[in-house]
Design an enzyme around this catalytic site. Structure first.
Site, short mmCIF file in Angstrom:
data_model
loop_
_atom_site.label_atom_id
_atom_site.label_comp_id
_atom_site.label_asym_id
_atom_site.label_seq_id
_atom_site.Cartn_x
_atom_site.Cartn_y
_atom_site.Cartn_z
N LYS A 186 7.69 5.34 7.92
CA LYS A 186 7.15 6.03 8.05
C LYS A 186 4.98 5.51 7.72
O LYS A 186 4.84 5.96 6.67
CB LYS A 186 7.46 7.59 7.11
CG LYS A 186 7.50 8.50 7.16
CD LYS A 186 6.01 8.99 7.54
CE LYS A 186 5.01 9.54 6.29
NZ LYS A 186 3.54 9.67 6.53
N GLU B 252 2.34 0.79 -5.16
CA GLU B 252 0.74 0.72 -4.61
C GLU B 252 0.39 1.94 -4.69
O GLU B 252 -0.31 2.30 -3.51
CB GLU B 252 0.88 -0.76 -3.37
CG GLU B 252 1.29 -1.80 -3.50
CD GLU B 252 1.51 -2.95 -4.51
OE1 GLU B 252 -0.02 -3.11 -5.21
OE2 GLU B 252 2.21 -3.85 -4.85
N CYS C 184 -8.50 -0.30 -1.45
CA CYS C 184 -8.09 0.25 -3.10
C CYS C 184 -8.19 -0.50 -3.73
O CYS C 184 -8.58 -0.47 -4.43
CB CYS C 184 -6.51 -0.29 -2.74
SG CYS C 184 -5.80 -1.54 -1.91
N GLU D 165 -11.06 7.38 -7.77
CA GLU D 165 -12.19 6.17 -6.71
C GLU D 165 -12.33 7.50 -5.70
O GLU D 165 -11.81 8.58 -5.11
CB GLU D 165 -10.21 6.56 -6.40
CG GLU D 165 -10.33 5.19 -5.34
CD GLU D 165 -8.53 5.06 -5.03
OE1 GLU D 165 -7.35 5.71 -4.77
OE2 GLU D 165 -8.46 3.57 -4.71
P1 NAD Z 1 -1.57 9.02 0.10
O1 NAD Z 1 -1.06 9.07 -0.81
O2 NAD Z 1 -1.89 10.47 0.76
O3 NAD Z 1 -0.86 8.69 1.46
C1 NAD Z 1 0.44 7.98 1.67
C2 NAD Z 1 1.58 7.87 2.71
O4 NAD Z 1 2.34 8.49 1.41
C3 NAD Z 1 0.97 8.76 3.42
O5 NAD Z 1 2.13 7.54 4.66
C4 NAD Z 1 1.28 9.99 3.72
O6 NAD Z 1 2.21 10.47 4.93
C5 NAD Z 1 2.32 9.86 2.70
N1 NAD Z 1 3.08 10.75 1.71
C6 NAD Z 1 2.15 12.43 0.81
N2 NAD Z 1 2.36 12.48 0.64
C7 NAD Z 1 3.88 12.51 0.40
C8 NAD Z 1 5.29 12.59 -0.27
N3 NAD Z 1 4.58 13.62 -1.44
N4 NAD Z 1 6.11 11.97 -0.39
C9 NAD Z 1 6.05 10.52 0.54
N5 NAD Z 1 5.55 10.55 0.79
C10 NAD Z 1 4.09 10.95 1.49
O7 NAD Z 1 -2.88 8.13 0.59
P2 NAD Z 1 -4.00 8.05 1.41
O8 NAD Z 1 -4.84 8.92 1.63
O9 NAD Z 1 -3.07 8.00 2.94
O10 NAD Z 1 -4.27 5.86 1.80
C11 NAD Z 1 -5.49 6.65 0.39
C12 NAD Z 1 -4.64 5.86 -1.19
O11 NAD Z 1 -4.46 4.97 -1.10
C13 NAD Z 1 -6.26 5.40 -2.07
O12 NAD Z 1 -5.69 6.11 -2.83
C14 NAD Z 1 -5.41 3.41 -1.76
O13 NAD Z 1 -5.94 3.21 -3.35
C15 NAD Z 1 -3.91 3.70 -1.61
N6 NAD Z 1 -4.23 2.08 -1.60
C16 NAD Z 1 -3.09 1.40 -2.32
C17 NAD Z 1 -3.23 0.03 -1.76
C18 NAD Z 1 -2.71 -0.74 -2.87
O14 NAD Z 1 -2.15 -1.82 -2.64
N7 NAD Z 1 -2.91 -0.39 -4.21
C19 NAD Z 1 -3.69 0.27 -0.86
C20 NAD Z 1 -4.32 0.99 0.10
C21 NAD Z 1 -4.22 2.05 -0.27
#
Ligand code: NAD
Length: 479
Positions: free
Chosen positions: A177, A252, A286, A386
């Site tokens: 997803k 992550e 990230c 962040e």
């Molecule tokens: P997000 O948490 O909003 O979304 C990430 C994913 O989760 C998306 O596919 C989203 O549709 C899904 N999602 C959202 N709500 C959900 C739920 N209730 N249940 C299941 N899935 C759900 O994050 P974002 O804004 O897309 O990405 C940015 C974030 O990701 C930042 O905080 C960044 O630091 C983090 N990130 C971490 C790493 C790492 O490796 N540690 C790498 C890249 C990004």
């Protein structure tokens, strides 16, 4: 698929059970080009019906996929890697269009890194000991079952490959997803999986919102492993749901990484590399070093160097090969970043370069001015949360103990940098940091090294051998 000047390409299908089939759920997601604000495409907003179909297909495929030999999996994954190699330009162009990453960076990193990671898993799979004798036991490393992979938009293909390739290598079927903002490169990836000839059900793609499709996937009783990359807030919810289902979970999450420049280091190089690190991908990384920590005696010199380096980053059209920094991914993200800049100034930070207003001459597109903030203290919001935009905060420390206290003084622990007169001094300081990765004197990113967080930055590790082992479970036979 329909083509429309206003609506872009309208896709109505999901990749489930080895074929593209019409979505079973109503609704769609509009994908915008963040540089032009024009509609690129619409994709289905999958819901419980699409998720159920995908998980059922994956479950059906699980036993036979688990029983394939290492050689069979290697052959298919080699074809997938070759597919990635064969369309690097298309991958880069897709990420330029849906994320707004500059084309040079998109080519080198968004297209190049997934290729390197896929290659690293071919090498690992070729030699991984799936059986080991320990005393009177033979320990088998077996596939952990049906995997739900949920990915964000900031490195959209890398995060897909870093989950899907090791899961498939381990013998697990996957339902992916991807993030709402970047589903097009995920569709491209599904096409490559299909072309590689994987058996039906081994890989499935469901586009949809996190709240509906993501939540349905995590909560599905036939999912055994949840591998999630995204924000800490959503990661917490995902872990709660996975916990109720006794599902294995890997997270992550976010970061607020510190780059510590110790006295005796090459200050100019450390600051220049930090500025490049934090502005890459418009700050949407990230592991970005969003806090630069400098000794108080070198503080103003470091701020001056940062200002000079930052002035070279002029936001512009990501499709132009001269552009070093493009827009952020969405209007929502732009407002969030601007809000953090305004908030930091209200809390007493000093604006060195950039600011919350729109960059001159860029009225269209989700652009933010690359920003350097000085006089930041660790109690300010901008030092704790962040931002996920091109914003560097420069902090002063008194001595090494204070530097370690500041570096460790957030809820996160994903990455970091240490600069010193020599590597031994840098390594000694790095041991004091509560974080999963530390680059010493500009040490390069290594796609074979485990990647993941301490504290609220996550659970488990991606990449390399630990990244494969996230998808294996152990069985001991005694004889
Ligand atoms: P997000 O948490 O909003 O979304 C990430 C994913 O989760 C998306 O596919 C989203 O549709 C899904 N999602 C959202 N709500 C959900 C739920 N209730 N249940 C299941 N899935 C759900 O994050 P974002 O804004 O897309 O990405 C940015 C974030 O990701 C930042 O905080 C960044 O630091 C983090 N990130 C971490 C790493 C790492 O490796 N540690 C790498 C890249 C990004």
């Amino acid at each position: 698929m329909q083509q429309d000047a206003e609506q872009g390409t309208q896709y109505g299908d999901q990749y489930i059970d080895g074929e593209w089939r019409p979505s079973l759920d109503a609704g769609s997601i509009t994908v915008l080009n963040p540089a032009t604000e024009q509609v690129l495409a619409t994709v289905p907003a999958g819901g419980t019906a699409d998720v159920a179909a995908a998980v059922t297909a994956a479950r059906r495929a699980a036993r036979s996929w688990a029983a394939t030999s290492r050689e069979e999996r290697l052959a298919l994954l080699t074809r997938l890697r070759d597919g990635l190699a064969g369309c690097q330009e298309e991958i880069a162009d897709t990420v330029v269009a849906e994320l707004g990453a500059p084309v040079g960076f998109a080519t080198a990193v968004h297209a190049g890194l997934p290729l390197a990671v896929a290659g690293s898993y071919l090498a690992l799979l070729a030699e991984y000991p799936f059986e080991e004798r320990i005393g009177n036991s033979v320990v088998l490393a077996e596939p952990a079952g049906v995997v739900a992979a949920i990915t964000p938009w900031n490195y959209p293909l890398h995060q897909i490959v870093a989950k899907v390739v090791p899961a498939l290598a381990a013998g697990c079927p996957v339902v992916l997803k991807p993030a709402e903002d970047t589903p097009l490169v995920a569709r491209l990836f599904a096409r490559l999986v299909h072309e590689a000839g994987f058996p039906a059900g081994v890989f499935n793609l469901v586009t949809g919102t996190g709240a509906v499709a993501g939540a349905a996937l995590v909560g599905h009783p036939e999912v055994d492993v949840v591998s999630f990359t995204g924000s800490t807030a959503v990661g917490r919810t995902v872990a709660e749901t996975a916990g109720r289902g006794i599902k294995r979970v890997a997270l992550e999450l976010g970061g607020k990484s510190a780059n510590v420049v110790l006295p005796g280091a090459d200050l100019a190089r450390a600051v220049n590399v930090n500025v490049a690190n934090v502005f890459a991908n418009s700050g949407q990384t990230c592991s970005a070093w969003t806090r630069l920590l400098v000794h108080q005696d070198q503080y103003e010199e470091a701020v001056g160097l940062a200002a000079k380096a930052a002035a070279k980053y002029l936001p512009g059209d990501p499709a132009d090969s001269r552009t070093r920094i493009g827009p952020v991914v969405s209007a929502r993200q732009r407002e969030r970043v601007r809000g953090y800049i305004t908030g930091a100034l209200a809390e007493g930070a000093r604006l060195v370069v950039g600011g919350a207003d729109a960059p001159a001459g860029l009225d269209t597109g989700f652009y933010v001015r690359p920003t350097v903030l000085a006089d930041v203290t660790n109690d300010m919001t901008v030092a704790q949360e962040e931002v996920f935009g091109p914003v560097l905060a420069v902090l002063a420390y008194r001595d090494e103990d204070h530097a370690a206290e500041l570096a460790n003084g957030t809820q996160y622990g994903l990455a970091g940098g240490v600069w010193a007169a020599d590597t031994d001094t840098a390594a000694a300081f790095a041991r004091r940091l509560d974080t999963g990765q530390v680059d010493l004197n500009g040490g390069r990113f290594n796609p074979l090294a485990p990647f993941g967080g301490y504290k609220n930055s996550g659970l488990g590790r991606e990449l390399g051998r630990p990244g494969l082992e996230e998808f294996l479970q152990l069985k001991s036979l005694q004889y």
